[in-house]
Design an enzyme around this catalytic site. Structure first.
Site, PDB file in Angstrom:
ATOM      1  N   LYS A   5      12.254 -15.442  -9.025  1.00 42.27           N
ATOM      2  CA  LYS A   5      12.057 -14.951  -9.745  1.00 42.27           C
ATOM      3  C   LYS A   5      11.147 -15.745 -10.605  1.00 42.27           C
ATOM      4  CE  LYS A   5      13.587 -12.442  -8.248  1.00 42.27           C
ATOM      5  NZ  LYS A   5      14.336 -11.384  -7.665  1.00 42.27           N
ATOM      6  N   TRP A  44      -2.774  -2.786  -1.010  1.00 41.53           N
ATOM      7  CA  TRP A  44      -2.066  -4.092  -1.292  1.00 41.53           C
ATOM      8  C   TRP A  44      -3.343  -4.820  -0.263  1.00 41.53           C
ATOM      9  CZ3 TRP A  44      -0.646  -7.911   1.749  1.00 41.53           C
ATOM     10  CH2 TRP A  44       0.017  -9.122   1.254  1.00 41.53           C
ATOM     11  N   GLU A  80      17.124 -18.384  -5.628  1.00 44.96           N
ATOM     12  CA  GLU A  80      16.848 -17.084  -6.151  1.00 44.96           C
ATOM     13  C   GLU A  80      16.082 -17.158  -8.031  1.00 44.96           C
ATOM     14  OE1 GLU A  80      15.390 -14.286  -5.272  1.00 44.96           O
ATOM     15  OE2 GLU A  80      16.128 -12.630  -6.978  1.00 44.96           O
ATOM     16  N   CYS A 137       0.574  -1.336  -0.026  1.00 42.43           N
ATOM     17  CA  CYS A 137       0.028  -0.202  -0.135  1.00 42.43           C
ATOM     18  C   CYS A 137       1.125   1.487  -0.153  1.00 42.43           C
ATOM     19  CB  CYS A 137      -0.721   0.086   1.388  1.00 42.43           C
ATOM     20  SG  CYS A 137      -2.022  -0.969   1.955  1.00 42.43           S
ATOM     21  N   ASN A 185      -2.335   2.638   6.098  1.00 40.94           N
ATOM     22  CA  ASN A 185      -1.360   1.318   6.050  1.00 40.94           C
ATOM     23  C   ASN A 185      -1.368   0.354   7.278  1.00 40.94           C
ATOM     24  OD1 ASN A 185      -1.081   2.166   3.035  1.00 40.94           O
ATOM     25  ND2 ASN A 185       1.163   3.150   3.395  1.00 40.94           N
ATOM     26  N   GLY A 186      -1.213  -0.657   6.843  1.00 43.39           N
ATOM     27  CA  GLY A 186      -1.055  -1.520   8.634  1.00 43.39           C
ATOM     28  C   GLY A 186      -2.231  -2.177   8.574  1.00 43.39           C
ATOM     29  N   ARG A 209       4.477  -0.818  -4.762  1.00 42.46           N
ATOM     30  CA  ARG A 209       4.084  -0.676  -3.410  1.00 42.46           C
ATOM     31  C   ARG A 209       2.611  -0.950  -3.312  1.00 42.46           C
ATOM     32  NH1 ARG A 209       8.266   0.031  -1.317  1.00 42.46           N
ATOM     33  NH2 ARG A 209       9.116   1.720  -1.240  1.00 42.46           N
ATOM     34  N   GLU A 245       7.635 -15.762  -9.513  1.00 39.81           N
ATOM     35  CA  GLU A 245       7.207 -14.496  -8.559  1.00 39.81           C
ATOM     36  C   GLU A 245       6.833 -13.921 -10.218  1.00 39.81           C
ATOM     37  OE1 GLU A 245       9.043 -11.904  -6.630  1.00 39.81           O
ATOM     38  OE2 GLU A 245      10.396 -12.462  -7.208  1.00 39.81           O
ATOM     39  N   LYS A 256       5.168  -4.321  -3.319  1.00 40.78           N
ATOM     40  CA  LYS A 256       7.856  -3.938  -3.261  1.00 40.78           C
ATOM     41  C   LYS A 256       6.687  -3.480  -2.015  1.00 40.78           C
ATOM     42  CE  LYS A 256      11.086  -3.517  -5.458  1.00 40.78           C
ATOM     43  NZ  LYS A 256      12.033  -4.472  -5.461  1.00 40.78           N
ATOM     44  N   HIS A 294      16.858 -37.524  -3.335  1.00 37.51           N
ATOM     45  CA  HIS A 294      16.466 -38.448  -2.172  1.00 37.51           C
ATOM     46  C   HIS A 294      14.989 -37.228  -2.881  1.00 37.51           C
ATOM     47  CE1 HIS A 294      19.772 -39.006  -0.688  1.00 37.51           C
ATOM     48  NE2 HIS A 294      20.261 -37.574  -1.383  1.00 37.51           N
TER      49      HIS A 294
HETATM   50  C1  F6R Z   1      11.255 -10.942  -4.364  1.00 38.33           C
HETATM   51  C2  F6R Z   1      11.821  -9.808  -3.924  1.00 38.33           C
HETATM   52  C3  F6R Z   1      11.575 -10.179  -2.088  1.00 38.33           C
HETATM   53  C4  F6R Z   1      12.236  -9.337  -1.505  1.00 38.33           C
HETATM   54  C5  F6R Z   1      11.882  -8.869  -0.076  1.00 38.33           C
HETATM   55  C6  F6R Z   1      12.770  -8.580   1.201  1.00 38.33           C
HETATM   56  O1  F6R Z   1      12.139 -10.462  -5.792  1.00 38.33           O
HETATM   57  O2  F6R Z   1      12.034  -9.032  -4.431  1.00 38.33           O
HETATM   58  O3  F6R Z   1      11.229 -11.569  -1.564  1.00 38.33           O
HETATM   59  O4  F6R Z   1      13.454  -9.266  -1.559  1.00 38.33           O
HETATM   60  O5  F6R Z   1      10.120  -8.796   0.813  1.00 38.33           O
HETATM   61  O6  F6R Z   1      12.528  -7.497   0.651  1.00 38.33           O
HETATM   62  P1  F6R Z   1      13.661  -6.552   1.252  1.00 38.33           P
HETATM   63  O7  F6R Z   1      14.429  -6.344   0.750  1.00 38.33           O
HETATM   64  O8  F6R Z   1      13.329  -4.532   1.277  1.00 38.33           O
HETATM   65  O9  F6R Z   1      13.214  -6.473   2.689  1.00 38.33           O
END
Ligand code: F6R
Length: 615
Positions: A492, A74, A488, A2, A100-101, A27, A495, A610, A511
């Site tokens: 990637k 969000w 990773e 958000c 937010n929260g 966000r 997601e 994000k 295994h």
């Molecule tokens: C995936 C991604 C998330 C962040 C995670 C931590 O591409 O970006 O998994 O890495 O939410 O975020 P930060 O680094 O901002 O604490």
């Protein structure tokens, strides 16, 4: 999670709010809304969908006024509907709020408010919060000049949970109130105007002077004045900080997506991570803001690395790097698990949290828990002034520039590079020789050029992506520090393309996961370590024997036999400490191209946002 933007000043609020929301959309992007006050009347527009849809459906002329609040959501409480979108308005129409929260005791507060005759229109905890303010507002003395601010302050005493809020009242056409606990909020100080926002990116085009609110602080922006106080009415002197962002950095330029732009920006991000950070004799690294002496670091017996998501993968690589080069035992924890696990830690443990945003609530909670227990804490972080940066004892800024794509790319490789530098620094404080340190520094300096060379693989990786874009399952395999890179790669891909992907240590496949392997489940193997090449070859044979297509990532000087692999991506040879960075790039490009070919919204993947500021 958000985004909030509020405005009070002399200009029309709604275009400024919309511009802020557009910059904040990463966000959260399921719904958005704007409320503006003019002549004592509240004008409101909400929309289920993206900020661009809201902007298209909003006639700014009909929302004229120079005080307003806005939000991009969000969803946490309640489905994605127009009713659940913010701003919320109290039942008496006097108070409007964006939040937010998460309010944990919202059901109890809601029940109480219902008993006083309040009716609710949405399923959100935020509407409850808004009505609680209205309830207290009604009880405050009508002639009190601080009636509105006091009603917000009193409400906060009855709220359990987290919040960043911006609130306006139809009775107070010259006042914007904000408050924070656990969810970021900043005040931007412009010329004859103030902005309230959850993130600097929302206000950077209007001002670079900001005040960061701390938890438990309330701000009133009224009659051209900024009044900052604590929930207990202690008056505070605002500390104005300067943001050193370049607005162009948060714009798309010629790129189709932020993710691609950020992949291509990695060379510069690594340069920035290294700038001014090598010792004069070029045999070690140096960091200005650690606030821990070399003497103290020599006493450290153990390091705990803690983070979430992609940053947690960086921690896993950090474990290999620090143990290999500095010979200090390292443990890695998910921040969300660490805070509730109550793990016994050795008293000489150094806790390092890693967070791009510096606002991830679980990472912040892990940091606070470590501090409460008396451990020294450091943060590797990309957001100057973020809560994690401010609350850790010291740290290392990434200086990677704003990362807008929801899927982390340049922030991840910059974290890896900083961890390599930290391993060097800690190693030189212990057993690493001067000569080894010099060679290490030379190798690190080559990273930006190697990254520039590696991103040129984009065209080839696009061609490979065309072959595999319709797959529905795949495995990523790697050994040693390429195992976290496999994790990773899988994260990637899943997601942003919604393909089911899993990362595994290559030898673990036998295994269990080997049962998944068939001709419809491609396997991406990172086979770039010459010392264990033979072992990886046997893992590839096991995959091939079961009919799965194999895409291998390996070094230019060490290609795999063509009959063993279906596709091969050759990355430049490099120092062992750089390999995690270089090997990550094909993973990023593969995910990007596959997601793009599938028509996915690469920068704003479904259900994600994000910076996760709720538990
Ligand atoms: C995936 C991604 C998330 C962040 C995670 C931590 O591409 O970006 O998994 O890495 O939410 O975020 P930060 O680094 O901002 O604490």
């Amino acid at each position: 999670m958000c985004g909030i933007v509020g405005y009070i000043g002399k200009r029309e609020a709604s275009p400024i709010l919309l511009e802020g929301l557009k910059r904040l959309e990463y966000r959260g992007y399921d719904s958005a809304g704007v409320a503006v006050l003019a002549d004592g009347a509240l004008k409101l527009k909400k929309y289920k969908g993206r900020v661009t849809d809201l902007a298209r459906n909003l006639n700014t002329a009909s929302l004229s006024g120079s005080l307003g609040i806005s939000h991009t959501r969000w969803a946490t409480h309640g489905a994605v509907t127009e009713a659940n979108a913010h701003p919320h308005v109290s039942h008496d129409g006097k108070i409007s709020l964006v939040h937010n929260g998460v309010i944990e005791n919202y059901l109890a507060v809601k029940k109480f408010l219902e008993s006083t005759g309040v009716e609710f229109y949405s399923e959100t905890d935020s509407e409850v919060f808004c009505n609680l303010i209205a309830y207290h507002y009604k009880k405050e003395a009508e002639d009190s000049p601080t009636r509105f601010l006091d009603s917000v302050r009193r409400s906060l005493r009855h709220i359990d949970g987290t919040y960043g809020i911006a609130v306006i009242s139809t009775d107070c056409p010259d006042e914007l109130v904000g408050a924070r606990k656990g969810s970021p909020l900043i005040v931007g100080i412009g010329k004859d105007e103030y902005l309230l926002a959850s993130d600097v990116s929302a206000i950077i085009s209007r001002t670079s002077n900001v005040v960061y609110l701390n938890d438990g602080e309330i701000v009133s922006l009224k009659d051209g004045e900024l009044n900052l106080l604590t929930n207990d009415e202690e008056i505070l002197t605002p500390e104005i900080k300067q943001i050193d962002w370049d607005i162009a950095e948060s714009e798309l330029g010629d790129y189709e997506h932020f993710m691609l732009k950020e992949i291509f920006e990695q060379s510069g991000a690594l340069e920035n991570a290294m700038r001014g950070r090598f010792s004069d004799d070029k045999s070690s690294a140096k960091f200005g803001g650690l606030n821990v002496s070399a003497q103290e670091l020599r006493q450290i017996d153990r390091i705990l690395l803690c983070a979430c998501g992609t940053a947690w993968h960086a921690c896993l690589v950090g474990e290999y790097l620090i143990e290999r080069y500095a010979r200090i035992p390292v443990e890695v924890e998910y921040a969300s698990e660490f805070r509730y696990r109550n793990a016994p830690l050795d008293k000489n443990t150094l806790v390092i949290v890693i967070s791009q945003s510096g606002e991830t609530i679980d990472t912040l909670a892990a940091l606070r828990e470590s501090k409460r227990k008396g451990y020294k804490t450091l943060a590797i972080n990309n957001s100057v002034g973020s809560t994690i940066a401010r609350e850790s004892d010291g740290g290392i800024y990434q200086h990677a520039g704003p990362e807008i794509g929801v899927a982390s790319t340049k922030a991840f490789t910059s974290q890896l590079h900083i961890l390599s530098m930290l391993a060097l620094y800690l190693g030189r404080l212990r057993d690493m020789s001067f000569q080894e340190g010099r060679e290490y520094v030379e190798a690190l300096k080559k990273a930006p050029a190697l990254v520039t060379e590696t991103v040129k693989l984009s065209g080839k990786i696009l061609e490979i992506s065309k072959k595999y874009k319709d797959m529905e399952d795949c495995l990523f395999l790697g050994r040693q520090d390429m195992f976290p890179i496999a994790l990773e790669g899988a994260l990637k891909l899943k997601e942003i393309s919604y393909i089911h992907a899993e990362g595994y240590p290559a030898a673990e496949m036998k295994h269990g996961p080997i049962a998944l392997i068939n001709e419809k489940c491609p396997v991406i193997v990172i086979a770039a370590q010459p010392d264990i090449h033979a072992k990886l070859l046997s893992n590839i044979q096991e995959v091939k024997a079961r009919g799965a297509p194999v895409i291998a990532v390996t070094n230019e000087s060490n290609p795999l036999p063509e009959n063993l692999v279906d596709d091969q991506i050759l990355i430049p040879d490099c120092h062992r400490a750089l390999l995690p960075v270089i090997a990550s790039i094909p993973m990023q490009l593969l995910s990007y191209h596959i997601a793009n070919l599938r028509g996915c919204d690469v920068d704003k993947p479904r259900n994600l946002a994000k910076s996760v500021t709720v538990e």
